[in-house]
Write a protein that holds these residues in place. Structure first.
Motif, PDB file in Angstrom:
ATOM      1  N   MET A   1     -89.681  12.029  69.217  1.00 28.95           N
ATOM      2  CA  MET A   1     -91.090  11.288  69.127  1.00 28.95           C
ATOM      3  C   MET A   1     -91.166  10.582  67.791  1.00 28.95           C
ATOM      4  SD  MET A   1     -94.089  10.008  70.393  1.00 28.95           S
ATOM      5  CE  MET A   1     -94.317  10.938  71.600  1.00 28.95           C
ATOM      6  N   MET A   2     -91.482   9.153  67.764  1.00 29.59           N
ATOM      7  CA  MET A   2     -91.957   8.483  66.570  1.00 29.59           C
ATOM      8  C   MET A   2     -93.219   7.752  66.629  1.00 29.59           C
ATOM      9  SD  MET A   2     -89.391   5.049  67.027  1.00 29.59           S
ATOM     10  CE  MET A   2     -88.161   6.107  67.688  1.00 29.59           C
ATOM     11  N   ILE A   3     -93.753   7.533  65.465  1.00 26.90           N
ATOM     12  CA  ILE A   3     -95.071   6.937  65.178  1.00 26.90           C
ATOM     13  C   ILE A   3     -94.925   5.778  64.452  1.00 26.90           C
ATOM     14  CG2 ILE A   3     -97.185   7.097  63.875  1.00 26.90           C
ATOM     15  CD1 ILE A   3     -97.466  10.065  64.843  1.00 26.90           C
ATOM     16  N   PHE A   4     -95.451   4.625  64.891  1.00 28.52           N
ATOM     17  CA  PHE A   4     -95.738   3.417  64.039  1.00 28.52           C
ATOM     18  C   PHE A   4     -96.974   3.252  63.570  1.00 28.52           C
ATOM     19  CE2 PHE A   4     -92.130   2.928  67.075  1.00 28.52           C
ATOM     20  CZ  PHE A   4     -91.113   2.422  66.297  1.00 28.52           C
ATOM     21  N   CYS A   5     -96.919   3.330  62.311  1.00 28.84           N
ATOM     22  CA  CYS A   5     -98.618   3.142  61.795  1.00 28.84           C
ATOM     23  C   CYS A   5     -98.784   1.984  61.067  1.00 28.84           C
ATOM     24  CB  CYS A   5     -98.762   4.447  60.969  1.00 28.84           C
ATOM     25  SG  CYS A   5    -100.302   4.705  60.036  1.00 28.84           S
ATOM     26  N   GLY A   6     -99.708   1.199  61.115  1.00 26.69           N
ATOM     27  CA  GLY A   6    -100.146   0.087  60.249  1.00 26.69           C
ATOM     28  C   GLY A   6    -101.255  -0.830  60.842  1.00 26.69           C
ATOM     29  N   ASP A   7    -101.119  -1.959  60.575  1.00 31.95           N
ATOM     30  CA  ASP A   7    -102.317  -2.943  60.873  1.00 31.95           C
ATOM     31  C   ASP A   7    -101.837  -3.613  62.206  1.00 31.95           C
ATOM     32  OD1 ASP A   7    -100.410  -5.189  60.387  1.00 31.95           O
ATOM     33  OD2 ASP A   7    -101.025  -5.264  58.255  1.00 31.95           O
ATOM     34  N   SER A   8    -102.465  -4.613  62.600  1.00 32.27           N
ATOM     35  CA  SER A   8    -102.291  -5.294  63.999  1.00 32.27           C
ATOM     36  C   SER A   8    -100.864  -6.005  64.092  1.00 32.27           C
ATOM     37  CB  SER A   8    -103.127  -6.430  64.297  1.00 32.27           C
ATOM     38  OG  SER A   8    -103.332  -7.337  63.243  1.00 32.27           O
ATOM     39  N   HIS A   9     -99.982  -6.134  62.888  1.00 30.50           N
ATOM     40  CA  HIS A   9     -98.720  -6.607  63.076  1.00 30.50           C
ATOM     41  C   HIS A   9     -97.656  -5.565  63.501  1.00 30.50           C
ATOM     42  CE1 HIS A   9     -99.881 -10.317  60.956  1.00 30.50           C
ATOM     43  NE2 HIS A   9    -100.550  -9.600  60.152  1.00 30.50           N
ATOM     44  N   VAL A  10     -98.196  -4.469  63.642  1.00 26.44           N
ATOM     45  CA  VAL A  10     -97.316  -3.229  64.194  1.00 26.44           C
ATOM     46  C   VAL A  10     -97.083  -3.230  65.833  1.00 26.44           C
ATOM     47  CG1 VAL A  10     -98.884  -1.394  64.601  1.00 26.44           C
ATOM     48  CG2 VAL A  10     -96.726  -0.966  63.908  1.00 26.44           C
ATOM     49  N   ARG A  11     -98.127  -3.973  66.527  1.00 25.26           N
ATOM     50  CA  ARG A  11     -98.083  -3.977  67.892  1.00 25.26           C
ATOM     51  C   ARG A  11     -96.845  -4.378  68.833  1.00 25.26           C
ATOM     52  NH1 ARG A  11    -103.386  -7.545  69.201  1.00 25.26           N
ATOM     53  NH2 ARG A  11    -102.158  -8.885  67.725  1.00 25.26           N
ATOM     54  N   PRO A  12     -95.794  -5.276  67.974  1.00 30.07           N
ATOM     55  CA  PRO A  12     -94.397  -5.501  68.767  1.00 30.07           C
ATOM     56  C   PRO A  12     -93.743  -4.251  68.943  1.00 30.07           C
ATOM     57  CG  PRO A  12     -95.141  -7.429  67.380  1.00 30.07           C
ATOM     58  CD  PRO A  12     -95.996  -6.204  67.020  1.00 30.07           C
ATOM     59  N   SER A  30     -92.439   6.869  71.586  1.00 28.80           N
ATOM     60  CA  SER A  30     -93.280   6.278  70.544  1.00 28.80           C
ATOM     61  C   SER A  30     -94.651   6.149  70.674  1.00 28.80           C
ATOM     62  CB  SER A  30     -92.695   4.827  70.404  1.00 28.80           C
ATOM     63  OG  SER A  30     -93.077   4.061  71.386  1.00 28.80           O
ATOM     64  N   HIS A  31     -95.188   6.178  69.605  1.00 31.84           N
ATOM     65  CA  HIS A  31     -96.819   6.364  69.578  1.00 31.84           C
ATOM     66  C   HIS A  31     -97.361   5.349  68.376  1.00 31.84           C
ATOM     67  CE1 HIS A  31    -100.753   8.006  70.194  1.00 31.84           C
ATOM     68  NE2 HIS A  31    -101.005   8.162  68.721  1.00 31.84           N
ATOM     69  N   LEU A  32     -98.382   4.734  68.896  1.00 33.86           N
ATOM     70  CA  LEU A  32     -98.674   3.490  67.700  1.00 33.86           C
ATOM     71  C   LEU A  32    -100.139   3.851  67.293  1.00 33.86           C
ATOM     72  CD1 LEU A  32     -96.566   1.350  68.845  1.00 33.86           C
ATOM     73  CD2 LEU A  32     -98.371  -0.197  68.828  1.00 33.86           C
ATOM     74  N   VAL A  33    -100.243   3.941  66.103  1.00 29.46           N
ATOM     75  CA  VAL A  33    -101.504   4.308  65.093  1.00 29.46           C
ATOM     76  C   VAL A  33    -101.749   3.052  64.172  1.00 29.46           C
ATOM     77  CG1 VAL A  33    -102.787   5.801  63.745  1.00 29.46           C
ATOM     78  CG2 VAL A  33    -100.791   6.861  65.310  1.00 29.46           C
ATOM     79  N   ASP A  58    -104.273  12.920  62.246  1.00 30.73           N
ATOM     80  CA  ASP A  58    -104.516  13.278  63.691  1.00 30.73           C
ATOM     81  C   ASP A  58    -103.320  13.095  64.567  1.00 30.73           C
ATOM     82  OD1 ASP A  58    -106.967  14.165  62.695  1.00 30.73           O
ATOM     83  OD2 ASP A  58    -108.045  12.631  63.779  1.00 30.73           O
ATOM     84  N   ALA A  59    -102.779  11.887  64.716  1.00 29.17           N
ATOM     85  CA  ALA A  59    -101.482  11.725  65.597  1.00 29.17           C
ATOM     86  C   ALA A  59    -100.378  12.620  65.101  1.00 29.17           C
ATOM     87  CB  ALA A  59    -101.050  10.326  65.494  1.00 29.17           C
ATOM     88  N   CYS A  60    -100.059  12.798  63.855  1.00 25.52           N
ATOM     89  CA  CYS A  60     -98.921  13.573  63.321  1.00 25.52           C
ATOM     90  C   CYS A  60     -98.976  15.076  63.798  1.00 25.52           C
ATOM     91  CB  CYS A  60     -98.848  13.647  61.891  1.00 25.52           C
ATOM     92  SG  CYS A  60     -98.135  12.025  61.396  1.00 25.52           S
ATOM     93  N   ALA A  61    -100.395  15.689  63.884  1.00 29.37           N
ATOM     94  CA  ALA A  61    -100.802  16.963  64.219  1.00 29.37           C
ATOM     95  C   ALA A  61    -100.452  17.143  65.572  1.00 29.37           C
ATOM     96  CB  ALA A  61    -101.971  17.129  63.897  1.00 29.37           C
ATOM     97  N   LYS A  62    -100.726  15.977  66.355  1.00 22.75           N
ATOM     98  CA  LYS A  62    -100.778  16.163  68.000  1.00 22.75           C
ATOM     99  C   LYS A  62     -99.107  16.024  68.590  1.00 22.75           C
ATOM    100  CE  LYS A  62    -105.358  14.333  68.684  1.00 22.75           C
ATOM    101  NZ  LYS A  62    -106.264  13.427  69.303  1.00 22.75           N
ATOM    102  N   VAL A  63     -98.330  15.021  68.076  1.00 22.95           N
ATOM    103  CA  VAL A  63     -97.213  14.795  68.456  1.00 22.95           C
ATOM    104  C   VAL A  63     -96.007  15.237  67.614  1.00 22.95           C
ATOM    105  CG1 VAL A  63     -98.263  12.524  69.542  1.00 22.95           C
ATOM    106  CG2 VAL A  63     -96.945  12.332  67.430  1.00 22.95           C
ATOM    107  N   GLY A  64     -96.433  15.634  66.581  1.00 19.32           N
ATOM    108  CA  GLY A  64     -95.149  16.135  65.504  1.00 19.32           C
ATOM    109  C   GLY A  64     -93.954  15.097  65.528  1.00 19.32           C
ATOM    110  N   PRO A  65     -94.073  13.954  64.931  1.00 23.06           N
ATOM    111  CA  PRO A  65     -93.119  12.970  64.965  1.00 23.06           C
ATOM    112  C   PRO A  65     -91.932  13.325  64.206  1.00 23.06           C
ATOM    113  CG  PRO A  65     -94.857  12.279  62.993  1.00 23.06           C
ATOM    114  CD  PRO A  65     -95.304  13.555  64.203  1.00 23.06           C
ATOM    115  N   LYS A  66     -90.842  12.890  64.699  1.00 27.76           N
ATOM    116  CA  LYS A  66     -89.554  13.173  64.112  1.00 27.76           C
ATOM    117  C   LYS A  66     -89.295  12.070  63.046  1.00 27.76           C
ATOM    118  CE  LYS A  66     -87.240  15.894  67.635  1.00 27.76           C
ATOM    119  NZ  LYS A  66     -86.062  16.000  68.568  1.00 27.76           N
TER     120      LYS A  66
END
Length: 241
Positions: A1-12, A30-33, A58-66
């Motif tokens: 699992m991976m998390i992409f975190c940022g502003d609206s430019h992260v949406r792609p 993948s999970h977007l924050v 919160d997202a990190c606690a839930k999904v445990g990103p690698k």
């Protein structure tokens, strides 16, 4: 699992599969924050209006990103500098932005996760009319009256030129990249695909929307660039580990 975190430019990143599987399974991998208008400085603060840091935790606690990819800094350079100048008076762009980017990277490191950083996109504000309209649209509500706004807006008139804006985009990219290099954090961008070869800091016309929009026009090529570059950055993380 991976998390992409940022502003609206992260949406792609949303519809890309980076760990195998079919496109229909993207949310498995993948999970977007993200928060529209999120800044690097806001992410670094314990309390901020958009609460991006809290949402990320919160997202990190839930999904445990690698794996984690941060995509922040565009808003600071694109409009934050103008707003800060309107409200605080004259500022030196490089030290002002460096302080914000340093705080962002330091806070990202505090989570104890391996991560990569995506750099800024070239600006789509390719005309003075667009630039002024965007600054006006994003800042006017912060002033109590239109008269207050007009006075503040006049104070930044010498700064509002496409050439200067493009130069700041290039400087901002360089500052963020240098910080990441110093901290041995993998860094990538998609500027080879999207930046004008003749107007450094500005997007190619084919990536600029016909209406006022600071985001690059979405396309298969754009998403493929996001996919390829972040995969390359993640491979660097594995080698470093």
């Amino acid at each position: 699992m991976m998390i992409f975190c940022g502003d609206s430019h992260v949406r792609p990143f949303e519809y890309n599969v980076f760990e195998g599987g079919q496109d229909d399974d993207v949310r498995k991998y993948s999970h977007l924050v993200w928060k529209a208008g999120a800044t690097a400085a806001g992410f670094a603060r314990k309390t901020s209006r958009r609460q991006l840091s809290a949402a990320f935790a919160d997202a990190c606690a839930k999904v445990g990103p690698k794996r984690v990819c941060f995509n922040l800094g565009q808003v600071d350079a694109e409009v934050g500098f103008y707003f800060a100048t309107m409200t605080k008076g004259p500022l030196e762009f490089e030290p002002w932005l460096t302080e914000r980017y340093e705080a962002f990277i330091s806070h990202a490191q505090s989570f104890g996760l391996s991560f990569v950083v995506k750099g800024l996109n070239p600006s789509t504000l390719i005309s003075e009319e667009r630039l002024k309209s965007y600054i006006r649209r994003t800042t006017i509500k912060s002033f109590p009256t239109r008269s207050d706004f007009r006075i503040a807006f006049r104070s930044i008139a010498p700064l509002v030129s496409v050439q200067q804006h493009a130069e700041r985009n290039v400087i901002a990219q360089s500052i963020l990249q240098q910080i990441c290099r110093r901290e041995t954090i993998p860094f990538f961008d998609i500027r080879d695909l999207t930046m004008s070869p003749s107007d450094e800091g500005l997007a190619k016309p084919e990536f600029v929307a016909p209406h006022l929009d600071v985001h690059l026009i979405d396309s298969f090529a754009l998403r493929q660039a996001y996919r390829d570059e972040v995969q390359s950055a993640f491979r660097f993380v594995r080698r470093a580990a």
